[in-house]
Design a protein around this motif. Sequence first.
Motif, PDB file in Angstrom:
ATOM      1  N   LEU A  44     -10.247  43.406 -14.571  1.00 33.83           N
ATOM      2  CA  LEU A  44     -10.637  42.805 -13.289  1.00 33.83           C
ATOM      3  C   LEU A  44      -9.761  43.342 -12.157  1.00 33.83           C
ATOM      4  CD1 LEU A  44     -11.189  39.077 -14.334  1.00 33.83           C
ATOM      5  CD2 LEU A  44     -12.942  40.804 -13.913  1.00 33.83           C
ATOM      6  N   ALA A  45      -8.462  43.403 -12.399  1.00 37.38           N
ATOM      7  CA  ALA A  45      -7.534  43.836 -11.356  1.00 37.38           C
ATOM      8  C   ALA A  45      -7.779  45.283 -10.943  1.00 37.38           C
ATOM      9  CB  ALA A  45      -6.100  43.651 -11.831  1.00 37.38           C
ATOM     10  N   SER A  46      -7.926  46.167 -11.928  1.00 37.68           N
ATOM     11  CA  SER A  46      -7.969  47.596 -11.623  1.00 37.68           C
ATOM     12  C   SER A  46      -9.373  48.160 -11.476  1.00 37.68           C
ATOM     13  CB  SER A  46      -7.202  48.376 -12.696  1.00 37.68           C
ATOM     14  OG  SER A  46      -5.817  48.092 -12.608  1.00 37.68           O
ATOM     15  N   ALA A  47     -10.337  47.660 -12.252  1.00 34.60           N
ATOM     16  CA  ALA A  47     -11.700  48.182 -12.149  1.00 34.60           C
ATOM     17  C   ALA A  47     -12.472  47.519 -11.013  1.00 34.60           C
ATOM     18  CB  ALA A  47     -12.449  47.983 -13.463  1.00 34.60           C
ATOM     19  N   VAL A  48     -12.264  46.225 -10.798  1.00 34.70           N
ATOM     20  CA  VAL A  48     -13.011  45.508  -9.759  1.00 34.70           C
ATOM     21  C   VAL A  48     -12.267  45.521  -8.429  1.00 34.70           C
ATOM     22  CG1 VAL A  48     -14.096  43.325  -9.111  1.00 34.70           C
ATOM     23  CG2 VAL A  48     -14.075  44.036 -11.511  1.00 34.70           C
ATOM     24  N   CYS A  49     -10.973  45.181  -8.457  1.00 37.17           N
ATOM     25  CA  CYS A  49     -10.203  45.067  -7.209  1.00 37.17           C
ATOM     26  C   CYS A  49      -9.589  46.385  -6.754  1.00 37.17           C
ATOM     27  CB  CYS A  49      -9.090  44.032  -7.374  1.00 37.17           C
ATOM     28  SG  CYS A  49      -9.684  42.357  -7.686  1.00 37.17           S
ATOM     29  N   GLY A  50      -9.449  47.333  -7.668  1.00 37.28           N
ATOM     30  CA  GLY A  50      -8.830  48.608  -7.300  1.00 37.28           C
ATOM     31  C   GLY A  50      -7.327  48.578  -7.248  1.00 37.28           C
ATOM     32  N   ALA A  51      -6.714  47.530  -7.808  1.00 37.49           N
ATOM     33  CA  ALA A  51      -5.257  47.425  -7.833  1.00 37.49           C
ATOM     34  C   ALA A  51      -4.678  48.282  -8.954  1.00 37.49           C
ATOM     35  CB  ALA A  51      -4.846  45.969  -8.034  1.00 37.49           C
ATOM     36  N   ARG A  52      -3.376  48.578  -8.860  1.00 39.38           N
ATOM     37  CA  ARG A  52      -2.667  49.145  -9.996  1.00 39.38           C
ATOM     38  C   ARG A  52      -2.292  48.021 -10.946  1.00 39.38           C
ATOM     39  NH1 ARG A  52       2.251  51.234  -9.763  1.00 39.38           N
ATOM     40  NH2 ARG A  52       2.858  50.091  -7.884  1.00 39.38           N
ATOM     41  N   SER A  53      -2.215  48.335 -12.228  1.00 36.71           N
ATOM     42  CA  SER A  53      -1.814  47.327 -13.213  1.00 36.71           C
ATOM     43  C   SER A  53      -0.761  47.899 -14.156  1.00 36.71           C
ATOM     44  CB  SER A  53      -3.011  46.865 -14.055  1.00 36.71           C
ATOM     45  OG  SER A  53      -3.943  46.142 -13.290  1.00 36.71           O
ATOM     46  N   ILE A  54       0.180  47.040 -14.533  1.00 35.53           N
ATOM     47  CA  ILE A  54       1.062  47.302 -15.660  1.00 35.53           C
ATOM     48  C   ILE A  54       0.662  46.305 -16.734  1.00 35.53           C
ATOM     49  CG2 ILE A  54       3.429  47.280 -16.521  1.00 35.53           C
ATOM     50  CD1 ILE A  54       4.362  48.041 -13.717  1.00 35.53           C
ATOM     51  N   ALA A  55       0.112  46.811 -17.822  1.00 33.56           N
ATOM     52  CA  ALA A  55      -0.389  45.964 -18.913  1.00 33.56           C
ATOM     53  C   ALA A  55       0.599  46.028 -20.071  1.00 33.56           C
ATOM     54  CB  ALA A  55      -1.769  46.425 -19.359  1.00 33.56           C
ATOM     55  N   ILE A  56       1.175  44.875 -20.414  1.00 33.94           N
ATOM     56  CA  ILE A  56       2.240  44.818 -21.418  1.00 33.94           C
ATOM     57  C   ILE A  56       1.730  44.069 -22.640  1.00 33.94           C
ATOM     58  CG2 ILE A  56       4.640  44.208 -21.846  1.00 33.94           C
ATOM     59  CD1 ILE A  56       4.979  44.005 -18.770  1.00 33.94           C
TER      60      ILE A  56
END
Length: 230
Positions: A44-56
């Motif tokens: 949701l964060a990166s594909a929809v909103c275009g934000a960067r994500s750090i997924a841990i």
Amino acid sequence: MAGATGNIYCGLHEFTDMAFLLHLLRPGDLFVDVGANIGSYTILASAVCGARSIAIEPDPGTVQSLKRNIDANRIGDRVTIIEAAVGAAAGTERFTIGQDTTNRVTADTSFETREVAVRVLDEILAKEDPVLIKMDVEGYEPQVFAGASDTLMKTSLVAVITETVDPTIRSVMEKHGFVSAAYMPFERSIVSHGSSGNSASSPNTLFVRLDQINARLKTAAYRQVAGVAV
């Protein structure tokens, strides 16, 4: 795949918190997904909103599913995966095997476990400016917060979603200017809970810096969720 299945049948399986993420984040923001599992929030964060994500995420098998999910959504350039648990100090811990979304750090010898690396959030985010952090680590949240004192001081950070809250966590969050709140997605409004617990509509607790988020929430684009504009 419990989380993914929930999205298929419900649109968003944690609707209130996921809608908050969709309305808060903008392209270029940094979202930190602590306990990412297969990446429902990261997508949701990166594909929809275009934000960067750090997924841990510490579980090796789950990390492979997370990578496939990121590849399927073509957001590899926006997502950094860290294969580790997060705690109060760097080292290793025993982590359960075969418990789907409830795999967790444990000292219980009745479970089948494997050893996983543990990193500290302050170290991971030392040179980063997160806007939103989500923590879902099956009761290990106090240890995550214990290693996040510098992170919570960052002025970029306006909200934290966490599954587990104890009096120490609540005190730390209040010290850093956060209040417990409920989000109403259709109204785009925040209701402060003061020192009360979780919202009745969410299994998690939302902490926000109220003065920094209202304009973002009100001006976010509408998203289609199960055929409904949110």
